[in-house]
Design an enzyme around this catalytic site. Structure first.
Site, short mmCIF file in Angstrom:
data_model
loop_
_atom_site.label_atom_id
_atom_site.label_comp_id
_atom_site.label_asym_id
_atom_site.label_seq_id
_atom_site.Cartn_x
_atom_site.Cartn_y
_atom_site.Cartn_z
N SER A 188 0.86 -1.23 -0.05
CA SER A 188 -0.16 -0.06 0.13
C SER A 188 0.77 1.44 0.21
O SER A 188 1.58 1.61 -1.07
CB SER A 188 -0.81 -0.11 1.03
N LYS A 200 -0.49 -4.12 -3.42
CA LYS A 200 -2.05 -3.42 -2.87
C LYS A 200 -2.01 -2.02 -3.81
O LYS A 200 -1.45 -1.18 -3.32
CB LYS A 200 -2.18 -3.35 -1.41
N GLN A 258 -8.51 3.48 -0.01
CA GLN A 258 -9.79 3.47 0.76
C GLN A 258 -10.11 4.74 1.41
O GLN A 258 -8.93 5.60 1.68
CB GLN A 258 -9.76 2.54 1.70
#
Length: 496
Positions: A320, A345, A349
């Site tokens: 991420s 990833k 979000q």
């Protein structure tokens, strides 16, 4: 043990896969990418590329709402036992989000949302110990340096059996953490079973404010500095800037950034750090919404741009936000990546707390993120420029210590024992998981060297001694193959 460094984690963490690290500090690794201030809690209709008419057309019809209501009424009226309304409602929300088949879209009830927010704020109140579940037992992975837990004598491998008389067996790690944590100044009477002990003991620990340090820095030689980032939270960018300046004052000419096993965090923290290295106006990130529309994020020019060589260390636990930083350094700065392929990833979000209205929270995937050059690394990861795998011992977990390991036993625990012994210079005749005579001889040799009772069998004390020795070995940077490769690559770019 000091709560510092990826090398220490390798031996004691049971799981560090992005999105599932539980500690006294956190309930869920901060894998979301936009802070609430950035996201402004957007509704689907305010997401880039989504129109209000589309959002309106997708609302549940009266018939669909009636169907949900009828299902609840059937449960309330006919189910064998009385139902908890909140539990049913929360279950319905979980069910809707589970149907999206996205592991990063989740629902948090009030308590979980509170802990999640505390994680992002880099502090919490409790005893200050990172824990894992080992065979269903809450086990201390590491006490945080200077914490009440460390001062009380809690050490790596200690099992926490009960808190204030309440047993923890049968609980999830999150449920156990909720019982161990508490307001500053309150007491936690812990029932502790120390590794190798025959009976538990009680310790009283006074809870306190526990800061979570996310940035560690050091000079690895006269000209190269290293900054390690364990996760990207609210204070990380500020701490990075402080440590970067400190290293430069010490004569740093090249920088290594270590994001191995860093599960991610806040997007604005990553972009702030990138501003130290990317010229103002240059693209550092792209995002793509549900309609395929892309937008670019450019460096803001907050800091003087550093032009010295930058190398980033990554591995399979770098996810991420860590991958965003690695992509920026590789594509927008021209730096090098060293280590192993990252996790992969590539989604963004945001959290919806105001919309929920009761303190609960939905964390939802709303966009893809792409590297400066437009590469989407989701489920693929980022390949390092210089691939270096660590020795097998770096990836081992702690012993379960459920039983003494002895002659003719077979299994993963025996193989773990053999690999650790070999790493410590006591290589047995085999490393296939069969407890041979050669293995027993090397266990005896280790026990003799450490002044333990010499039996040739690995009991809990012997296993703890082996773990301590391996941890000490892993702390020694000369044994970190990836770090040594990063130093060599940085020196080469410095012309050394």
């Amino acid at each position: 043990m000091v709560f510092k460094g990826r090398t220490v984690f390798a031996i004691v963490l049971l799981a560090l896969l992005a999105g599932s690290l539980f500690t006294m500090a956190v309930t869920d690794s901060p894998i979301w990418e936009k802070s609430p201030s950035q996201a402004s809690n957007p509704s689907p209709s305010s997401t880039p590329g989504a129109s209000s008419s589309t959002a309106g057309d997708d609302k549940l019809s009266g018939e669909e709402l009636d169907k949900v209501e009828r299902a609840y009424e059937l449960i309330e009226t006919n189910f064998l036992s009385k139902v908890d309304k909140d539990k049913i409602v929360n279950g319905a929300i979980h069910g809707m989000l589970d149907a999206l088949d996205d592991p990063y879209t989740t629902y948090m009830d009030q308590e979980e949302a509170k802990q999640f927010e505390e994680t992002i704020n880099s502090s919490f109140q409790g005893i200050g110990a990172e824990c894992s579940l080992v065979n269903g037992v809450v086990t201390v992975t590491a006490p945080i340096k200077g914490s009440p837990a460390e001062k009380a004598g809690i050490r790596t491998g200690d099992a926490i059996l009960a808190v204030n008389g309440e047993k923890l067996d049968g609980l999830t790690l999150n449920q156990a953490v909720m019982k161990i944590r508490g307001p500053k100044g309150t007491q936690a009477k812990l029932t502790i079973l120390k590794a190798g002990a025959s009976a538990p003991q009680e310790l009283v620990v006074v809870r306190d404010d526990i800061p979570i340090e996310t940035v560690y820095a050091e000079m690895v030689n006269d000209t190269i500095g290293k900054i390690e980032i364990s996760q990207f939270s609210t204070d990380t960018a500020k701490r990075f800037a402080e440590e970067l300046n400190n290293l430069e004052k010490k004569g740093m000419k090249g920088l290594i950034i270590d994001v191995r096993d860093d599960p991610g965090g806040l997007l604005d923290s990553v972009l702030d750090i990138a501003d130290h290295f990317v010229p103002k106006g240059k693209t550092v990130l792209q995002v793509e919404d549900r309609n395929g529309q892309r937008s670019e994020e450019a460096a803001k020019g907050k800091y003087p741009v550093r032009t010295y060589p930058v190398t980033v260390m990554i591995n399979g636990g770098s996810a991420s936000a860590s991958e965003i930083l690695a992509g920026i350094i590789k594509e927008a700065v021209g730096g090098q990546l060293v280590g192993e392929k990252s996790f992969g990833k590539g989604t963004v979000q945001v959290t919806y707390e105001k919309e929920m209205g009761d303190g609960s929270n939905i964390k939802m995937t709303i966009m893809k993120w792409l590297t400066p050059n437009g590469n989407w690394i989701h489920k693929k990861g980022i390949e390092p420029d210089i691939k270096v795998e660590q020795p097998a011992v770096f990836n081992l977990t702690a012993f379960s210590k459920e039983k003494t390991l002895k002659a003719d036993m077979v299994g993963d625990e025996v193989k773990k024992l053999q690999v650790m012994l070999a790493a410590l210079g006591f290589a047995p005749d085999r490393q296939d998981g069969y407890f041979s005579k050669g293995t027993a001889d090397k266990v005896k040799a280790f026990q003799t060297a450490k002044k333990l009772t010499v039996t040739g069998e690995a009991d809990a004390k012997t296993m703890s001694g082996i773990e301590e020795a391996v941890t000490a070995m892993l702390r020694d940077s000369k044994n970190d193959a990836q770090l040594n490769a990063a130093i060599t690559a940085t020196e080469k770019r410095l012309g050394k």
